[in-house]
Structure formats: C-alpha cells, structure tokens
Design an enzyme around this catalytic site. Structure first.
Site, PDB file in Angstrom:
ATOM      1  N   LYS A  75       0.805  -1.229   0.000  1.00 11.91           N
ATOM      2  CA  LYS A  75       0.000   0.000   0.000  1.00 11.91           C
ATOM      3  C   LYS A  75       0.840   1.283   0.000  1.00 11.91           C
ATOM      4  O   LYS A  75       0.395   2.306  -0.515  1.00 11.91           O
ATOM      5  CB  LYS A  75      -0.934   0.013   1.219  1.00 11.91           C
ATOM      6  CG  LYS A  75      -2.104  -0.939   1.100  1.00 11.91           C
ATOM      7  CD  LYS A  75      -3.039  -0.765   2.289  1.00 11.91           C
ATOM      8  CE  LYS A  75      -4.253  -1.661   2.164  1.00 11.91           C
ATOM      9  NZ  LYS A  75      -5.229  -1.423   3.235  1.00 11.91           N
ATOM     10  N   ASP A 111     -10.078   3.169   2.394  1.00 10.14           N
ATOM     11  CA  ASP A 111     -10.234   2.414   3.651  1.00 10.14           C
ATOM     12  C   ASP A 111     -10.959   3.228   4.731  1.00 10.14           C
ATOM     13  O   ASP A 111     -11.916   2.751   5.345  1.00 10.14           O
ATOM     14  CB  ASP A 111      -8.862   1.984   4.190  1.00 10.14           C
ATOM     15  CG  ASP A 111      -8.296   0.768   3.471  1.00 10.14           C
ATOM     16  OD1 ASP A 111      -9.081  -0.018   2.906  1.00 10.14           O
ATOM     17  OD2 ASP A 111      -7.063   0.598   3.481  1.00 10.14           O
ATOM     18  N   ALA A 137      -1.567   3.190  15.002  1.00  9.88           N
ATOM     19  CA  ALA A 137      -1.088   4.341  14.225  1.00  9.88           C
ATOM     20  C   ALA A 137      -0.466   3.877  12.908  1.00  9.88           C
ATOM     21  O   ALA A 137       0.342   4.588  12.310  1.00  9.88           O
ATOM     22  CB  ALA A 137      -0.084   5.143  15.039  1.00  9.88           C
ATOM     23  N   TYR A 234     -11.876  -8.265  10.845  1.00 10.26           N
ATOM     24  CA  TYR A 234     -13.144  -8.971  10.591  1.00 10.26           C
ATOM     25  C   TYR A 234     -12.972 -10.483  10.667  1.00 10.26           C
ATOM     26  O   TYR A 234     -13.944 -11.219  10.638  1.00 10.26           O
ATOM     27  CB  TYR A 234     -13.738  -8.580   9.225  1.00 10.26           C
ATOM     28  CG  TYR A 234     -12.765  -8.702   8.078  1.00 10.26           C
ATOM     29  CD1 TYR A 234     -12.561  -9.905   7.434  1.00 10.26           C
ATOM     30  CD2 TYR A 234     -12.035  -7.598   7.666  1.00 10.26           C
ATOM     31  CE1 TYR A 234     -11.659 -10.024   6.402  1.00 10.26           C
ATOM     32  CE2 TYR A 234     -11.125  -7.696   6.626  1.00 10.26           C
ATOM     33  CZ  TYR A 234     -10.939  -8.902   6.006  1.00 10.26           C
ATOM     34  OH  TYR A 234     -10.034  -9.011   4.985  1.00 10.26           O
TER      35      TYR A 234
END
Ligand code: NDP
Length: 291
Positions: A75, A111, A137, A234
């Site tokens: 990412k 996100d 963080a 999740y």
C-alpha cells in the site's frame, strides 16, 4: 458464454498483494459486476515486492485495465509507480485503489471512508462532533483518523504502542483539520483511562486480535455502555476486544462493513456505477464462508 462471461471486450480489475490467496475482494467485486451485468472481471494477482514496478508497467500497457486494489504489503510502496494521488491517499501515505484516468495511474485510499460509511450504515452513527479513541497508528489507523476528521469528529485521541508513531499521525492531521482536537498517547499512558471513559467511539485499528483470543493491553475498567466499540479486524468476526465490550453492554462493530464499503467506493471508481451493496455483501459472505 465463456467462463464468467469473459469476452474480447471484458475490462480487467485486480487485487495486488503478497500473499493474496486469502483476499475476499474477488468474490465481492465479481458479485457486484454480475448483479449489474457489467463486462468486468476481478482477479487476484500475487505480486512480490520486487514485482511491483513491473505490475504498474503492465497496468499502463493494458488498454482494458479498469482498476486495481492494493493490499499488504504494497500500500505504501506502490505510490512510487503512480502518476497522481487523491487527497486522502496523499494525506494517509497509502494507496488501496488504483484507477486509470486519461492515460495516467491515479491512487486513492478508500479504507477510512469505508469505515465511516460502515459506521453510518450499520450503526446509524455520524462522526460529526464525536469523541474518538483510536488504538493504532499504522496505515489502517491513519486512513480511519483522516476520514473521521474529514467527517467532523470533535476529538481524536490516538494511542499506540510506539508513541512516536502516534505523534507522527496526529502531527500530520492536526494542521489539516484545525477544527478537530488531536492527542497522541502511548498505549501505556495513564491518561488512556480518561480517554476510554469519555469516548463516544473506541476503535481498534491495530493488528492485535487477528489471532483469536489475542488481547490489547488496554484497561476497559472505565468503558461505559454508551461507547460504540469497533474493530477493523473482521477475521475472527468477534475479537477479544469486541467480546469484552459486548459483555459490558456496548454496541460493537467489526471490520467486515469497512471491507464492504472500501470495496464499494473502489467499485464506483472502477466502473462509474453505483455499487450494488446487497450483491457485494452477499458475495463477501460467500467468500467468507468458503475461505
Ligand atoms: P500496520 O502494520 O501499518 O500497523 C499495525 C498497527 O498495530 C500499529 O499501530 C502497531 O503498533 C500495532 N501493533 C502490532 N502489534 C502490536 C502489539 N503486539 N501490541 C500493540 N500494538 C501492536 O498495519 P495496518 O494499519 O495496515 O493494519 C492494521 C489492521 O487493520 C490489520 O488487522 C488489518 O487487517 C486491518 N485492516 C482492515 C481493513 C478492513 O477493510 N476491515 C482495511 C485495512 C486494514 P506499532 O506502531 O507500535 O508497531
């Protein structure tokens, strides 16, 4: 009909990750494309870090490229191979969605917006004026903090194991959102008890809890039943934090809705169409059950 309705005009979407086999995004997006009868297909693409430049070059070479999601561990590094970033991706320093626009590759980050959409859709909660305690963080936490501040949260306290990382996150956002009061704390700080007691929304955005039973070193003594407690995790669907909060009478929210809504925002960027949420949710549930 070819497999999955693939023809010469099918447009291609991907999720880039390493590993990527666990990803639920193909099941979610392909269900959405099918529901709208769109000529798109979404594929997992396992790319090791040293293959990232080649993957970006392949996107540029592919005239029927419609977009991609980017997951762990790419990412942040993917930014170097893109032409432009959305304000969110710029501020967060991470990209989870790439789309081709006028011959350029543009990075977005959906996100945090996905988290806020999930709060609203599943719990009817608008972050405007809310006092938030955010644990973590990392990249996920930063996206959530950005979106909450952008949606008018009044106070965001960021508590992290490495206090310096919490300070970095808060410092970056404080200048951008002067209307929001930010505070950075170490996870061991005695001031955390007050933040737990007064939070309207408490969020775990660390990776602690991915292993069932794994617990955050967080004293929940002052946690009252009016606090909404959320986890970006999740899998498992109920982390130790969510279970403890539920047992204290709190409403709880896991990260599945965030996954759905970050995907829905990406779907809109890929296709220009309004995302069919019910079909995407059902695709996600099928993927989840089969994984
Ligand atoms: P990062 O690696 O960037 O950050 C990890 C965070 O977890 C840091 O704050 C780190 O603290 C903290 N941490 C890790 N281990 C411990 C520990 N033992 N004790 C205390 N703190 C710890 O990860 P991401 O931000 O990318 O991901 C975080 C979580 O968010 C993951 O579980 C991921 O699956 C989830 N996620 C969910 C999404 C969804 O759609 N539902 C979307 C994106 C992420 P430190 O800085 O001190 O190392």
């Amino acid at each position: 009909m070819a497999a999955m309705g693939i023809t010469g005009t099918t447009r291609l979407c991907f999720v880039l990750g390493h590993p990527v086999a666990h990803s639920l995004s193909p099941a979610m997006h392909n269900a959405g494309f099918a529901a709208l009868g769109l000529p798109f297909v979404y594929l997992p693409w396992a790319v090791p870090p040293e293959g990232l430049a080649a993957a970006a070059a392949a996107f540029r070479a592919m005239e029927n490229f419609a977009g991609a999601n980017v997951t762990v561990p790419h990412k942040e590094r993917i930014r170097a191979f893109l032409d432009a970033l959305s304000p969110e991706a710029e501020a967060v320093g991470a990209v989870n969605t790439i789309v081709p626009r006028d011959g350029r590759l543009v990075g977005h980050n959906t996100d945090g917006g996905g988290f806020v959409a999930s709060l609203g859709e599943e719990k009817g909660v608008d972050p405007r004026g809310a006092r938030v305690l955010l644990i973590g963080a990392g990249g996920g936490a930063k996206g959530v903090a950005y979106a909450l501040a952008a949606h008018g949260a009044a106070e965001i306290t960021v508590a992290n194991r490495s206090a310096g990382r919490a300070e970095g996150l808060v410092g970056g956002l404080a200048t951008q959102f002067p209307g929001c009061q930010f505070l950075a704390l170490a996870l061991q700080s005695p001031r955390l008890a007050e933040a737990v007691r007064t939070a309207d929304v408490l969020i775990n955005a660390t990776s602690v809890g991915l292993i069932p039973g794994e617990t955050l070193p967080l004293d929940l003594e002052g946690l009252g039943p009016t606090t909404l407690v959320c986890d970006v995790i999740y899998r498992p669907p109920e982390t130790a934090l969510l279970r403890a909060a539920r047992e204290r009478g709190c409403r709880v929210l896991n990260g599945l809705g965030m996954l759905l809504h970050q995907g829905a925002a990406a779907f809109q960027l890929f296709t220009g169409a309004a995302p069919p949420l019910d079909a995407m949710r059902a695709g996600l549930a099928r993927g989840f059950a089969g994984s």
